[in-house]
Structures are given as structure tokens and as C-alpha cells.
Design an enzyme around this catalytic site. Structure first.
Site, PDB file in Angstrom:
ATOM      1  N   ASP A  75      66.505  29.100  50.908  1.00  0.00           N
ATOM      2  CA  ASP A  75      65.319  28.721  51.688  1.00  0.00           C
ATOM      3  C   ASP A  75      64.037  28.809  50.867  1.00  0.00           C
ATOM      4  OD1 ASP A  75      65.752  31.404  51.574  1.00  0.00           O
ATOM      5  OD2 ASP A  75      65.048  31.848  53.595  1.00  0.00           O
ATOM      6  N   ASP A 120      35.712  37.874  49.152  1.00  0.00           N
ATOM      7  CA  ASP A 120      35.164  38.323  47.866  1.00  0.00           C
ATOM      8  C   ASP A 120      36.296  38.559  46.864  1.00  0.00           C
ATOM      9  OD1 ASP A 120      33.205  39.625  46.023  1.00  0.00           O
ATOM     10  OD2 ASP A 120      34.249  41.462  46.605  1.00  0.00           O
ATOM     11  N   GLU A 139      23.540  46.424  46.471  1.00  0.00           N
ATOM     12  CA  GLU A 139      24.157  47.218  45.397  1.00  0.00           C
ATOM     13  C   GLU A 139      23.633  46.825  44.007  1.00  0.00           C
ATOM     14  OE1 GLU A 139      28.627  48.414  43.831  1.00  0.00           O
ATOM     15  OE2 GLU A 139      28.311  46.467  44.759  1.00  0.00           O
ATOM     16  N   ASP A 140      23.479  45.523  43.762  1.00  0.00           N
ATOM     17  CA  ASP A 140      23.241  45.062  42.389  1.00  0.00           C
ATOM     18  C   ASP A 140      21.836  44.530  42.112  1.00  0.00           C
ATOM     19  OD1 ASP A 140      25.838  45.691  41.770  1.00  0.00           O
ATOM     20  OD2 ASP A 140      26.617  43.682  42.199  1.00  0.00           O
TER      21      ASP A 140
END
Length: 713
Positions: free
Chosen positions: A259, A139, A76-77
């Protein structure tokens, strides 16, 4: 940045047989591709993929998943391509990286329609290979840990998406530790004051009571030693968001919550789990209704454990979870346990579930949902619910979400049982269908032939499977009614043009309107999604009259002689578009009746008075009055909303009469001025959909069959 050799060392600790060279190559390839890229914090961008990979090593995942984490942003990058990744690291890794890339591009917090479509893609990716989601969750976890570097408005968007989607998804997959951390990190962004307040109270409580966790852990270890049970005991305070959620759900302040501490006991084998339970209950009083045995009845994601809550020191409640080491491994990694390694061998944990079967059970009812809102509802019901366990009369176990009803139970057994359900018994006692089922109860469904799902069942059912089946059945029943209505509307519309609505003509209309078939055309026509004008125009565009020109009253009826006038019979109030017949009256012209008017039986022996008529096929003025029987709830503003709705449909109220008044409802006779049968049908559909309208129907009164003295259109 964390060096490559240390990352490989982390993998070697649980998988000595890993492909060290391939992992190191992936590290170098990712570093090279992301060279010159930086995160918002100013760190080299590649530090992020490394940390995602480190998170996955904590789950002891396989080489392909670790390599995917290192490369998950490359396609993608960076300039890297799918083909290049496939050539260097294999098709399996390339497909996983591509899957993560596609998930990254999904806007799961966008508009509902877009969100529903993206959820479908999310589940599609999960069904292909669940490791895609494991990388995506890691991620998101790392992005949430470093979220402070983002702009404040972006932080809120990411935190809300994490809270609504990724945290529940991690929980549903059995990765409770990840769910807890994701929720707490998102909580820190969305409500920093609330989280800080809880943290301050924890510190104050610790100062007042000392180290409660250490003392209770010591007490438990002592009891286990007395019982000669070899087990490990761990204690912790619950996460701030978990406490905040309890405070909201119970509407209690921090000081009243009991609790807030949880303890986990890890045993050598399953038998010891029950021995531990006995020892704990002998020493401390068990809290009624807080015991769950997920060992004998495991969750769908493989989770097994015994849960109990006891009153510990100073009467303070503590939650105790008891399980074996293998059960604990699945509890920590959930569905991911299928891929985890130990000592270089793929885990053979008997409690790990098959991911394919798990995703199939999660999504089995989603395919049937076509409507986006319904699909999202089904997803959220399945994703965000806890479970209860109940029994059939034969002793078989049925798992349902908390809050489920006997109706959900019936549909869980079989759709046919659900459709035929008329009642239920819980523990041999007859109960209403909206009763909430509790853990351990026995449920018996009572069925009857001829029963069909009711619209009100949608308010009772809670599971996605039940609601989907009910909606589908209701649509099918409505569809038959709409097809019948549509056929009559089509017949009238085509007859106006001197044509017939044959199957061949309607098939042509379907083709031109790009609909599946003739029945789809008729169903949409009957449900007012299509107009008769649109259907006719699809087949005979040149014959459709210009609707901009309205038909005047003197031209409304075709078949009258030049010297004849007409009046509409008040007994049936026929409308343009309906089949009609005329009855002549000396000195008063022709009275027009609907062809199905009961009053026509009075004239069967006078055929000379009958006149064959039909309405003009163009657009008529909204001047034809029709009475409607409407029953509405007796509540403030209801009548006003009904009148407004009638006005919004371009219909005028010419008269309104209260027929009956009761404490909880009104029955009205409302006279509305309409254009034609299609206008009436559209109005009835709109009013019928209004929640405050209990009943609506066209009013016909055979007692008014005598013709009125004066003329009336």
C-alpha cells in the site's frame, strides 16, 4: 520579498471582510523592525515571517493569526516591545506574539528534566490559545523548507526536534498534510541515503508500470459513474518517510510493500460516503482488518473519514479515504478549523472541534505527573498514538490508543474500575489482562472488592491515564508503609538522644527541612530519601553526636554494668537503632534480643533475668551480622550484580548459602555485616528495587534462640 498587497489578496480570497489596513500595517511594522537583518541564506530576514503568514493563509486563518505570523519574531529579535505591539495591533495580537516568543525559547530536545518542564509550558501555551501553536508549526515548517542554509550540525538538531515533537504534534492536531511534510523534510536531513533510495525505486516502478495513480483514479471514477455517485477522486503516492516507516515496522523491502498509493474520494454528503464504500468493495476485494469508520466514531481532533484498503490493479493494495468536503476541510486543518474563514465568515463547520475541549482531553492526566520521566512518557503516549474503537457491554464506544489492553479500557471507564480490575472478557471470552484490544471488540471488565493495583500492571497498561492512576495508587500504598517505617526509625533516632519523636517535634523537622508536613518527613525517612541523622539534626543540631567518631563494641550497648559483656541473639540478630532488651546468662553475660523477638516468650516467667538496654546513639562500625533471605532469577551475572550492589552500600558479605536451586530461580541465605537498622533499611530498599530480585526479607530463626557457646558481637 512577497509584497504586502499580494499577501492581503491571499487573505481576501477567503475572508473579504478582513482588516486590510491592519494586515498591511503589520507588514510594514515587521519589515521596519527587521530592517538590516538577514537569514543564513542571505535573504532579508523579514521574508521568513511573510512566508509563515502565507502558510497560515492556506489554512484560511483569522486576521489576528496572520498578523501574529508577521510579527512573531519582533519582540524577541528587534527593538519592538510588548507594549508597542499591543498599542498598535491590540492586546490579542500582543499576547499571541508573546506566546510564540516564549515557545521559541523552549528547548524541547534538551535534557529530560528540562524537556519535561518545557513540555509543560508548551501545553500551558496551547491551553491559553491554540493559535500560538499554529503559528509555531508554520514557523517550523518554513524553517524546515529552508534548512539547507543552516550548518550541518544545526540541521540535524532541528530535524530531530521536528521528527520527535513538531510532526507528531501536527498529526495529533489533525493537520496530517503538515505532519507528512515535516516528517519528510526531517527525513531528508536525518537519512538522506534512505530517502534517495526510496525516490529512485519510485522512479523505477513508474517506468515499469506507467502512471498507476492515473489508471486507478480513472477506474474509480468509472465505478462511481456507474453507481450514479457525484464525487471527486484524487490519488497520490505516499511520502518517502511514510514508506520508510512501513518498511521498518514490517521489516520488508520496498518491492514487498503493497500500500504505497493512497486515494481520496470527496463526496457531497455523508450518505454518499457509504454508497462509495459499497461501490469500491463491489469492484475490488477489501483487505481484512483494514477498514476503519471514523465517521461514526470520529477522532478527538474532529477527524472524520472512512478508511479501507483494497486490492487494486495487478493485486497491488491501495488505501482509500472517503469523506465529505466539510470533513475534508477539518482533515486538512484539524483543530485549526475552529478559526478558519470562508467567504468572510468564521467557519460554521459542524465537524470542527472546540479547541478548549480538545486540549483539555489531551492534557487531563498530565497534571498528576510530578516525575519528569513519567510526565514525558504520558505526553508521548498521548501524542504519538493511533486509535482503536471498542465497546462496553452496553454498546457505548470507548476510544483507546492502538495496542491498548483491557486494563487501559478499565481505567478509561473510571479509575475506581481500573483499581478493582481482576480480569476481563473480550467478545464474551475470558482473556489475560495483557491482551491487545482490536477495533470493534466488546470488552467487559471483571472487578473484585479489595483488589488493588499491582506494580506489574505498569508493564501491561499503555495509556498515559492508566499508568498515571496506577503509579499514584502504588505511591499511596507505599507511602503508608514508608510512614510506618519512618516513624519507627525516627523514634529510635530521637530516643538515642533522650528525646521523643512527638508530632510537634516532627512538625518542626518538616518546617526546618522545608517539607510539606510530618507525614512527608516520615515517608522520606521510610523510603531512605532522608536519614535519621538529618531529621534529628533539623531539630536538635547541637545534640547530634559527631558521626566521624565510630562507637567501639565495648560502648555499643548502654545499660550494662561494668563487669557485664553482651552477645547478640542469633535468633533475631538485633541492630543498633532497634529497641532491645537483655537476658542474663550465668557465666556468659547478657544476650541482647530485639524487643519483638518471638524467643522472649520463653523468659516471661523469669523477670529477674531481664535487663533494660538501648544502643548507643552514635555511628557504629559495620560489624553486626544480619541474615537475609533473597530470591533471585537464575540468569548469567545476576548473583554478581547483587553482590556488587551490597558492596556499593558499604556492607560486607560474611557468608552465603544456597538454600534452593530451581531452573528459573535461586533462593539464598546471605549474611551481611551492617552498621545499624538504617543501614539495613537502605540496603533492603536498594536490593528490592533490583529487577532480578524476586523477593527479599530479613531472616529470623527462633530455633536458634539458645545462646551460642562463644561470645559474638
Amino acid at each position: 520579498m512577497f509584497p504586502a498587497d499580494e499577501l492581503v489578496e491571499l487573505v481576501l480570497t477567503y475572508n473579504p471582510k478582513c482588516n486590510e489596513k491592519l494586515i498591511a500595517d503589520a507588514y510594514e511594522f515587521g519589515r521596519e523592525m527587521h530592517e538590516g537583518q538577514f537569514r543564513h541564506s542571505g535573504e532579508p530576514y523579514f521574508s521568513h515571517p511573510i512566508d509563515v503568514a502565507r502558510i497560515l493563509t492556506e489554512q484560511h486563518l483569522d486576521d489576528a493569526t496572520i498578523i501574529t505570523a508577521l510579527l512573531h519574531d519582533t519582540i524577541e529579535d528587534t527593538k519592538a516591545s510588548y507594549g508597542e505591539v499591543a498599542d498598535r495591533f491590540g492586546n490579542e495580537v500582543a499576547m499571541l506574539v508573546d506566546g510564540v516568543t516564549k515557545l521559541t525559547n523552549l528547548q524541547l530536545s534538551s535534557t529530560e528534566t528540562k524537556q519535561a518542564e518545557n513540555f509543560r509550558k508548551l501545553f500551558m501555551a496551547m491551553s491559553k490559545d491554540l493559535r500560538v501553536i499554529l503559528v509555531k508549526l508554520a514557523d517550523r515548517l518554513h524553517n524546515m523548507r529552508t534548512i539547507k542554509a543552516m550548518r550541518p550540525e544545526k540541521q540535524v538538531v532541528k530535524a530531530r526536534e521536528t521528527m520527535d515533537i513538531y510532526a507528531p504534534l501536527a498529526g495529533r492536531m489533525g493537520m496530517q498534510w503538515m505532519r507528512d511534510e515535516l516528517e519528510d523534510l526531517a527525513f531528508k536531513v536525518l537519512n538522506p541515503e534512505g530517502r534517495a533510495s526510496i525516490m529512485r525505486r519510485f522512479i523505477t516502478l513508474q517506468k515499469e508500470t506507467g502512471d498507476v495513480i492515473e489508471r486507478i483514479t480513472g477506474d474509480m471514477r468509472l465505478e462511481l459513474e456507474k453507481a450514479d455517485i457525484d464525487a471527486q477522486v484524487f490519488g497520490r503516492a505516499k511520502k518517502p518517510y511514510s514508506i520508510w516507516r512501513k518498511m521498518q515496522a514490517k521489516d520488508q523491502g520496498f518491492s514487498r510493500l503493497s500500500d504505497i498509493y493512497g486515494f481520496r474520494i470527496i463526496t457531497r454528503d455523508e450518505n454518499d460516503c457509504y454508497r462509495v464504500l459499497g461501490a469500491i468493495h463491489q469492484r475490488w476485494r477489501a483487505v481484512p482488518g483494514r477498514f476503519k469508520d471514523y465517521i461514526s466514531q470520529p477522532k478527538s481532533n474532529g477527524y472524520r473519514s472512512i478508511h479501507t484498503t483494497v486490492s487494486g490493479r495487478d493485486g497491488r493494495r491501495v488505501e482509500v479515504q472517503i469523506r465529505t468536503q466539510q470533513m475534508h476541510d477539518v482533515a486538512e486543518t484539524g483543530v485549526a478549523a475552529h478559526w478558519s474563514y470562508k467567504d468572510g465568515v468564521r467557519g460554521e463547520n459542524p465537524f470542527a472541534v472546540d479547541p478548549v475541549k480538545w486540549i483539555s482531553s489531551l492534557t487531563e492526566q498530565f497534571d498528576a505527573e510530578e516525575d519528569h520521566d513519567e510526565f514525558l512518557e504520558a505526553v508521548k503516549l498521548e501524542m504519538y498514538s493511533d486509535q482503536v474503537f471498542c465497546f462496553t457491554p452496553k454498546g457505548e464506544v470507548v476510544k483507546l490508543p492502538r495496542g491498548a489492553t483491557p486494563l487501559d479500557f478499565a481505567y478509561a471507564i473510571h479509575t475506581r474500575i481500573g483499581h478493582a480490575c481482576v480480569g476481563a472478557k473480550i467478545d464474551h471470552m475470558r482473556v489475560p489482562l495483557w491482551t491487545r484490544i482490536k477495533n470493534g471488540q466488546s470488552v467487559e471488565i471483571i472487578t473484585a472488592e479489595g483488589q488493588a493495583p499491582q506494580a506489574t500492571w505498569l508493564d501491561i497498561a499503555t495509556t498515559g491515564k492508566a499508568r498515571t492512576a496506577i503509579r499514584r495508587a502504588l505511591r499511596e500504598m507505599d507511602r503508608e508503609r514508608f510512614i510506618k517505617l519512618g516513624r519507627e526509625l525516627a523514634r529510635a533516632a530521637f530516643e538515642h538522644l533522650g528525646k521523643k519523636a512527638t508530632d510537634k517535634v516532627l512538625d518542626m523537622a518538616a518546617k526546618n527541612l522545608r517539607l510539606k508536613d510530618m507525614d512527608e518527613v516520615l515517608a522520606r525517612l521510610g523510603s531512605a530519601e532522608l536519614t535519621a541523622h538529618e531529621v534529628v539534626q533539623a531539630v536538635y543540631p547541637d545534640l547530634v553526636p559527631d558521626e566521624s567518631e565510630e562507637i567501639t563494641t565495648d560502648r555499643a550497648v548502654i545499660g550494662l554494668s561494668p563487669d557485664q559483656s553482651f552477645q547478640r541473639a542469633p535468633c533475631c540478630s538485633p541492630l543498633p537503632g532497634e529497641r532491645i532488651v537483655g537476658i542474663t546468662y550465668r557465666g556468659q553475660g547478657v544476650v541482647v534480643h530485639a524487643i519483638d523477638c518471638d524467643s522472649l516468650g520463653n523468659y516471661e516467667d523469669q523477670p529477674e533475668r531481664w535487663v533494660d538496654l538501648h544502643w548507643h546513639g552514635g555511628k557504629h562500625k559495620a560489624i553486626y551480622t544480619v541474615p537475609l533471605n533473597i530470591t533471585i532469577g537464575n540468569d548469567a551475572g545476576v548473583l554478581g550484580r547483587i553482590c556488587t550492589l551490597i558492596g556499593e552500600h558499604k556492607a560486607n558479605i560474611s557468608d552465603l548459602e544456597f538454600v534452593d536451586r530451581k531452573p528459573d530461580f535461586y533462593r539464598l541465605l546471605v549474611h551481611v555485616d551492617l552498621r545499624d537498622a538504617e543501614h539495613l533499611h537502605s540496603l533492603l530498599m536498594a536490593l528490592g528495587a533490583e529487577s532480578d530480585v524476586a523477593e527479599i526479607e530479613r531472616h529470623r530463626d527462633p530455633s536458634r534462640a539458645r545462646v551460642p557457646a562463644g561470645p559474638k558481637e
